[in-house]
Write a protein that holds these residues in place. Structure first.
Motif, short mmCIF file in Angstrom:
data_model
loop_
_atom_site.label_atom_id
_atom_site.label_comp_id
_atom_site.label_asym_id
_atom_site.label_seq_id
_atom_site.Cartn_x
_atom_site.Cartn_y
_atom_site.Cartn_z
N VAL A 676 0.68 -1.36 0.08
CA VAL A 676 -0.03 0.04 -0.05
C VAL A 676 0.86 1.23 0.07
O VAL A 676 0.69 2.23 -0.91
N SER A 679 3.25 1.68 -3.33
CA SER A 679 2.58 2.05 -4.50
C SER A 679 2.04 3.29 -4.51
O SER A 679 1.87 4.08 -5.62
N SER A 680 1.88 4.01 -3.12
CA SER A 680 1.43 5.43 -3.04
C SER A 680 2.48 6.33 -3.12
O SER A 680 2.29 7.44 -3.74
N ALA A 683 4.31 5.14 -8.43
CA ALA A 683 3.27 4.37 -9.02
C ALA A 683 3.43 3.08 -10.06
O ALA A 683 2.66 2.44 -10.40
N SER A 687 0.58 -2.43 -6.66
CA SER A 687 -0.25 -2.20 -5.40
C SER A 687 -0.97 -3.29 -4.85
O SER A 687 -0.79 -4.44 -5.37
N GLU A 689 -4.02 -3.77 -4.57
CA GLU A 689 -5.16 -4.00 -5.49
C GLU A 689 -4.84 -4.85 -6.52
O GLU A 689 -5.51 -5.95 -6.81
N GLU A 690 -3.66 -4.60 -7.34
CA GLU A 690 -3.11 -5.30 -8.17
C GLU A 690 -2.74 -6.70 -7.88
O GLU A 690 -3.10 -7.84 -8.42
#
Length: 820
Positions: A676, A679-680, A683, A687, A689-690
């Motif tokens: 988290v 990736s913040s 980019a 992430s 999510e990925e």
């Protein structure tokens, strides 16, 4: 006043009539470091104390163990060292331990006293004087010896093996190992513990489990002279250390002082590039180890002389068999001891250390005898082909013996002061202080073990010995010279990272792992997977000797099926991994950087391959050839897969264990939190999510067939994946954003499942159950019931010791001496 005078004269008269010679006239005297007397009639030991307020070292140890790796009370286990001194007050003598954790390294006695009086000391015992001569007192040492000095009661309690207590009526002095030497005095006691409700570990190894009798040892050792120069600790190169607060330190400097732990070693000629030592370091091998094991232990131990030669010493490190007339309890003997247990377990490298300076007084290695059998069984699974009982035995024994050489060197390394260096495997096995996975190779389509283990000391080991043991010529700026050694080591591409950096859960370095090989964890996972594939394809009854019950095939199958386990742990650390090293201000390249996105995604893809049905299937030959356990050959839960099918081998047990391992590593909460955050900031990095999308695509949304055995494995892995995501969404210990994303992905999966029309009953039931779990988690999470995945059989220790760690890898490390 007259009464007081009369009382004093009366007391003096009593002692005058009771000199030591009179009191001990019927006793046997043993001269040595601390003279003592044995009263055979009363079964008592009396200690003669001549020097008061003189420091010496006391430590207990376990002379005869319980024999269970799980309890950890092994033969030869060392207790904590204590600097003690005898202090007299009237007719009482106290055994006092000064507090060396807080000092003032100052010549000012008032400054030192201020520190001494600010912190508590420890009084280990109080003795009444039984007899005395001028300046010499005699005390009854027996009550002090008749105690549980090594904490066996607490050890049994910690292992949940029952409630025990010391039974003084069944405890007595053990005379064969009660001895005196010039530099140390040794007492041994038969100690009996009695208790209720003994656990399974005790029942396995104790003839009457409610009565546990061992022998405990007490050592009083002369402390060394002041002709030893402590060496300050440097985090960039690995050494165990002792630390303390120095209140004489200027306010502008750190108050904590750290000294490395090492043996005393000096050159006869410090100016010579190569010099003999004033006194060599000699290690003695337990002659109780059988051949060819004994010779392997000697050979591996001798490797360390290569490192000392690199440091400019000639024959400074020597290895011998313990002479028959030598006593292993004598502090003058550094010892490698061969220990038997009922199950395989860790080996240990420990040391007796002077806490004041970090000087090692005695190195003590404990090697478990069953470990070599585990190595042999791994070799059996890899190359075993028992056309006859001797077929391939030479290859299997060869690998096992090579491992013993490395193990001997590894554990001795701990007793020289070295911790683990788990990053060394990326530099062609640069340190024996790594945990080495056997290097299995494929040659001409066959498994080859000829290069399984290294046959020498590593390059990093040489640099570490050079840094820690170099005897510099007079006038050398030692700090500058030591920094130069580190710079040269770094120039060779060698550096040091240890336990905290290597553990698969919580740590993040992409190249620092346990039981790995090669530069790239991902490339090695792929390579290991190919070897596993070939080995499983060829796995059948040929792996067993003639006459062996077929049900025993499972024990050999387990390490082959889980052959990828440690590389899964390694590859998982590349995902959300962070590159760093131990550094100090003033160095170049101090940046701490995340692993590149491309490498992280390659790691994720490789990990997802290990939860595919084709990867997880148990070979058909194994399913056909593995019956329920033969009579008299009960399944060992540590060495066999757990099952949900009763006595019958469970074809889904191994896939569940292996997939559970990958999912646990992949969805480690700390790792997800880093995803988290990374990736913040950048980019280009994957992430959370990925990562979850890729996991769901590889499982729930995979286009693979859901028919037959492979289909059941696929459904099992999908359920486990959903369970892990539900667990994350409801885990109050993880970061809120990890919970939020996990919850989102669970809802998205539920929507996807609802949109799927299933004609197949198995798939329909599978989807219905998943939707029920998701809805329960949404409406009433307290009612959510998740099936705990079956864990794999024990993997560690497959070959090496933790030295720092106890069997369950707990950090039970006194600051300066205990290493596994």
């Amino acid at each position: 006043m007259r009464k007081i005078l009369l009382l004093s004269l009366f007391s003096y008269s009593l002692f005058a009539q009771n000199p030591i010679e009179t009191f001990t006239k019927d006793m046997e005297k043993k001269d040595g470091f601390l003279p003592y007397y044995w009263d055979a009639k009363k079964g008592k030991v009396y200690l003669e104390i001549k020097q008061f307020d003189t420091e010496l070292l006391y430590y207990p140890s376990l002379a005869q163990g319980i024999g269970s790796n799980d309890i950890g009370l092994d033969r030869g286990r060392l207790g904590q060292e204590h600097v003690i001194k005898f202090q007299r007050t009237g007719n009482k003598i106290l055994m006092i331990e000064p507090n060396y954790g807080y000092r003032a390294l100052s010549k000012d006695p008032l400054e030192r006293r201020a520190v001494e009086e600010s912190f508590a000391q420890s009084v280990h015992w109080g003795f009444e004087i039984a007899a005395e001569n001028a300046g010499t007192a005699l005390v009854d040492l027996t009550p002090f010896l008749m105690q549980d000095a090594v904490g066996a009661v607490q050890g049994i309690t910690r292992a949940r093996q029952g409630t025990f207590r010391l039974d003084a009526a069944r405890s007595a002095l053990y005379l064969p190992n009660t001895k005196n030497f010039p530099q140390n005095t040794e007492f041994e006691v038969t100690v009996t513990l009695t208790g209720d409700s003994p656990g399974a570990y005790l029942r396995d190894v104790v003839p009457t489990p409610t009565i546990v009798t061992t022998r405990q040892h007490h050592s009083f050792v002369q402390l060394p002279d002041n002709d030893y120069q402590p060496r300050s600790f440097d985090p960039r190169i690995g050494y165990i250390f002792t630390s303390f607060f120095d209140y004489a330190t200027p306010v502008s400097e750190p108050i904590t002082k750290r000294y490395i732990v090492r043996h005393r070693l000096k050159k006869k000629d410090p100016n010579a590039a190569l010099s003999e030592p004033v006194k060599p370091i000699i290690y003695y091998i337990d002659p109780g180890a059988p051949e060819p094991i004994r010779s392997a232990l000697v050979d591996g131990a001798k490797w360390w002389n290569q490192a000392f030669e690199a440091a400019g010493y000639k024959d400074a490190f020597q290895v011998k068999l313990l002479p028959t007339d030598a006593d292993p309890m004598d502090v003058r003997y550094n010892l490698v001891q061969w220990v038997h247990r009922s199950t395989r377990g860790w080996s240990y490298g420990t040391s007796i250390v002077d806490p004041r300076t970090g000087e090692i007084l005695k190195g003590k290695v404990t090697l478990g005898s069953l470990r070599v059998r585990q190595d042999y069984m791994i070799a059996q699974g890899l190359v075993g082909d028992f056309k006859t009982d001797s077929t391939n035995v030479e290859d299997m024994m060869g690998m096992s013996i090579e491992r013993l050489r490395q193990l001997s060197a590894h554990e001795i390394g701990h007793t020289l002061g070295l911790p683990h260096n788990y990053v060394s495997s990326i530099h062609d096995r640069a340190s024996v202080m790594d945990y080495p996975h056997m290097l299995v190779e494929l040659k001409n389509g066959k498994v080859d073990l000829s290069n399984a283990y290294d046959k020498k000391i590593g390059d990093y080991d040489k640099w570490s010995i050079i840094w820690g043991y170099q005897d510099f010529p007079k006038g050398t700026d030692e700090k500058k010279a030591l920094n130069a050694i580190v710079d040269q080591m770094y120039g060779k591409g060698l550096y040091f990272l240890t336990d905290q950096d290597a553990r698969p859960e919580g740590s993040a370095h992409p190249q620092t792992h346990l039981w790995d090989n090669g530069v790239s964890a991902v490339a090695e996972l792929k390579r290991i997977s190919e070897i596993r594939k070939l080995t499983l394809a060829n796995f059948d009854e040929r792996k067993l000797r003639a006459g062996t019950p077929m049900s025993s095939l499972e024990e050999v199958f387990v390490p082959m099926y889980m052959f990828h386990r440690f590389q899964v742990e390694a590859a998982s650390k590349v995902l959300a991994g962070v590159n760093y090293r131990f550094s100090v201000k003033g160095e170049k390249n101090l940046e701490t950087l995340p692993v590149a996105g491309k490498e992280q995604r390659e790691a994720l893809a490789a990990l997802l391959q290990t939860i595919q049905p084709d990867f997880l299937k148990v070979p058909e030959a194994v399913l056909k050839l593995t019956p329920p356990r033969a009579f008299g050959y009960d399944a060992n839960p540590r060495e066999t897969f757990k099952r949900r099918t009763g006595l019958v081998f469970d074809p889904l047990g191994p896939p569940e264990a292996a997939a559970g391992l990958t999912l646990r590593m992949l969805l480690n909460p700390e790792r997800l939190s880093r995803l988290v955050i990374q990736s913040s900031i950048d980019a280009t990095l994957p992430s959370l999510e990925e990562t979850i999308d890729q996991l769901v695509n590889a499982t729930w949304k995979s286009s693979a067939s859901r028919a037959g055995y492979a289909g059941e494995i696929a459904r099992l892995v999908e359920k486990m994946t959903l369970d892990k995501l539900l667990e994350l969404a409801n885990n109050k210990e993880v970061t809120p954003q990890v919970r939020a994303i996990a919850m989102l992905k669970v809802r998205e999966l539920g929507t996807w499942i609802q949109g799927r029309a299933m004609a197949d009953t198995k798939q329909k039931a599978h989807h219905l159950f998943a939707l029920h779990q998701i809805e329960t988690a949404k409406s009433n999470p307290a009612d959510l019931s998740v099936t705990a995945p079956m864990t794999p059989p024990d993997g560690q220790p497959i070959e090496s010791g933790y030295d720092w760690l106890a069997p369950a890898c707990d950090w039970e490390l006194p600051a300066f001496s205990k290493m596994k």
